[in-house]
Motif scaffolding. Sequence first.
Motif, short mmCIF file in Angstrom:
data_model
loop_
_atom_site.label_atom_id
_atom_site.label_comp_id
_atom_site.label_asym_id
_atom_site.label_seq_id
_atom_site.Cartn_x
_atom_site.Cartn_y
_atom_site.Cartn_z
N HIS A 52 0.82 -1.21 0.00
CA HIS A 52 0.00 0.00 0.00
C HIS A 52 0.86 1.26 0.00
CE1 HIS A 52 -2.38 3.14 2.27
NE2 HIS A 52 -3.07 2.97 1.16
N LEU A 53 1.97 1.23 0.72
CA LEU A 53 2.87 2.38 0.71
C LEU A 53 3.34 2.68 -0.71
CD1 LEU A 53 4.61 4.48 2.25
CD2 LEU A 53 6.38 2.70 2.44
N PHE A 54 3.64 1.63 -1.49
CA PHE A 54 4.11 1.85 -2.85
C PHE A 54 3.02 2.39 -3.75
CE2 PHE A 54 8.25 -0.14 -2.37
CZ PHE A 54 8.98 0.66 -3.24
N GLU A 55 1.79 2.10 -3.44
CA GLU A 55 0.71 2.70 -4.21
C GLU A 55 0.82 4.23 -4.17
OE1 GLU A 55 -3.70 3.91 -3.33
OE2 GLU A 55 -3.34 1.80 -2.84
N LEU A 119 13.37 7.83 -5.73
CA LEU A 119 12.92 7.52 -4.37
C LEU A 119 13.97 7.98 -3.36
CD1 LEU A 119 10.87 6.32 -2.47
CD2 LEU A 119 11.93 4.07 -2.83
N SER A 120 13.62 8.97 -2.60
CA SER A 120 14.54 9.53 -1.61
C SER A 120 13.98 9.32 -0.21
CB SER A 120 14.70 11.04 -1.86
OG SER A 120 13.46 11.71 -1.66
N GLN A 121 14.82 9.57 0.78
CA GLN A 121 14.36 9.48 2.17
C GLN A 121 13.24 10.48 2.42
OE1 GLN A 121 15.71 7.16 4.53
NE2 GLN A 121 13.79 7.73 5.53
N ARG A 128 5.02 8.08 4.08
CA ARG A 128 4.75 7.33 5.30
C ARG A 128 3.75 8.11 6.16
NH1 ARG A 128 9.81 4.52 7.47
NH2 ARG A 128 10.73 6.54 7.05
N GLU A 129 3.92 9.42 6.24
CA GLU A 129 2.99 10.24 7.01
C GLU A 129 1.62 10.31 6.34
OE1 GLU A 129 3.52 11.42 10.07
OE2 GLU A 129 5.36 10.22 9.86
N VAL A 130 1.59 10.31 5.00
CA VAL A 130 0.32 10.28 4.28
C VAL A 130 -0.46 9.02 4.62
CG1 VAL A 130 -0.75 10.12 2.00
CG2 VAL A 130 1.08 11.77 2.39
N VAL A 131 0.23 7.88 4.64
CA VAL A 131 -0.43 6.62 4.96
C VAL A 131 -0.95 6.64 6.40
CG1 VAL A 131 -0.09 4.15 5.27
CG2 VAL A 131 0.85 5.29 3.26
N MET A 170 1.44 0.46 11.47
CA MET A 170 2.16 1.74 11.50
C MET A 170 3.54 1.58 12.13
SD MET A 170 0.08 3.67 9.89
CE MET A 170 -0.34 2.16 9.00
N ALA A 171 3.67 0.65 13.06
CA ALA A 171 4.99 0.39 13.65
C ALA A 171 5.94 -0.17 12.60
CB ALA A 171 4.86 -0.58 14.83
N ASP A 172 5.42 -1.07 11.74
CA ASP A 172 6.26 -1.61 10.66
C ASP A 172 6.68 -0.52 9.70
OD1 ASP A 172 5.93 -4.06 11.81
OD2 ASP A 172 4.64 -4.89 10.24
N LEU A 173 5.76 0.38 9.36
CA LEU A 173 6.10 1.46 8.44
C LEU A 173 7.11 2.41 9.07
CD1 LEU A 173 2.67 2.32 6.78
CD2 LEU A 173 4.58 1.06 5.80
N ASP A 174 6.97 2.68 10.36
CA ASP A 174 7.94 3.53 11.04
C ASP A 174 9.34 2.93 11.00
OD1 ASP A 174 6.37 5.68 11.73
OD2 ASP A 174 5.73 4.81 13.64
N ALA A 175 9.39 1.60 11.11
CA ALA A 175 10.69 0.92 11.17
C ALA A 175 11.30 0.68 9.79
CB ALA A 175 10.53 -0.43 11.89
#
Length: 448
Positions: A52-55, A119-121, A128-131, A170-175
């Motif tokens: 979903h993040l890649f979407e 794709l940058s940091q 990540r914040e949008v998700v 969200m913890a996985d996305l943060d990490a």
Amino acid sequence: MPVPKVQFTETRLSNGLRVIISEDHLAPVVAVNVWYNVGSKHEVPGKTGFAHLFEHVMFQGSAHVGKAEHIALVQAAGGTMNGTTWLDRTNYFETMPSHQLALALWLEADRMGTLLDALSQENLDNQREVVKNEKRQSYDNRPYGSWTEKMLGSLYPPEHPYHHPTIGSMADLDAASLDDVKAFFRLHYAPNNAVLSVVGDVDPAQVRAWVEKFFGAIPANPNLPVTLPDMSLPASIGGEIREIVPDRVPLPRIHWGFRGPIFGDPRLDALDLAGQILAGGKGSRLHRRLVREERIAQDVALFSMGLVAGASITAGWATARPGVDLVRLETAFWEELEKLTKELVSDDELARAKALTEADELGALQRVDEKADRLSMYATLFDDPEMINDILPRYLSTTAEQIRDVCAAVFRADNRVVLTYLPTAGTDATPAAEPEAEAGAQAAESAA
């Protein structure tokens, strides 16, 4: 009346990209649709939410397209676009004036081949914040918004790839590091893991030439995942699961969920028709009894979400009217489901369900965007785009006996999850969300 047939051609590039083309010259528009064979079921523990993040990330630029420029270019050309993620797949699509087809193909090819160049940091952190905001809006702060996550968690065991929702943890996305995300893209976003469908006012020879020009040099991934872990499941969850969910909701609502036959199984066709008979509009059994006659429900719903492995989801709900005894509401809902497990539906009801389904199917197939999406879907999930012409005849040949038998197998006390949402103190009594709108909002995560 003969069922219309969708004509198409199919080829593969040397890098494995599957290309499906269907001419439709009714209007000067064209649909471009790309399905990647990657969904949340392909994620590994500790790294959920990547599909979903890649979407979202796929709209943040590539080597030759600036941040958010993909959307701007499509809209400036008079087109529309979006992307969605689901348990089994991710897709991206544009509908354009037909003379802008080359632009749409180039945009899809550029991000397939060069996304990592941009794709940058900063982009990763931003999306990540949008998700996270999307999760707050669509799940955490939406009335009844947690039902999908709770239903998946109950119908599928913790080790099963369907256990977690597409929004992920969200913890996985943060990490997640930039290297983690890049590795996920390299593994799954390759031409030999994609289907490109082009439908509309096109010259097939020109389409093939442009596809070869824009996509042909993108390298295949020789290390695609060959198989997923065993996803088979018992037909029943083995007992009833109940949960009371105190929430900021306007009215009590009871959600039901069941394991159903997998997508592609003809029994799921029969279950879809059962959903029409039970909750397909104001003439359906549940609406007639619970909403119109007994006036104990504000709204009702029942539908199936087809999944290709293990088991699909059949889910429904009834939102109680103020002051209604929830035991009475649940009993009435369950009685209507049980009737279908024992009695044959009438000829009139079956004809009505088939007519509604036929109208839905034909309505979808007259749109170039929907035809493109279905061709990609059947090619990706079943390796058989010809299924686009088989599904409607299957629905129309379904018998009352098949409906009774599948309902008896699915609507069982040892195969049901019951979530009861109760308003917490101080909740405003605002109207409940419409069933169709809420189901559509969570059936697939949207990039819009």
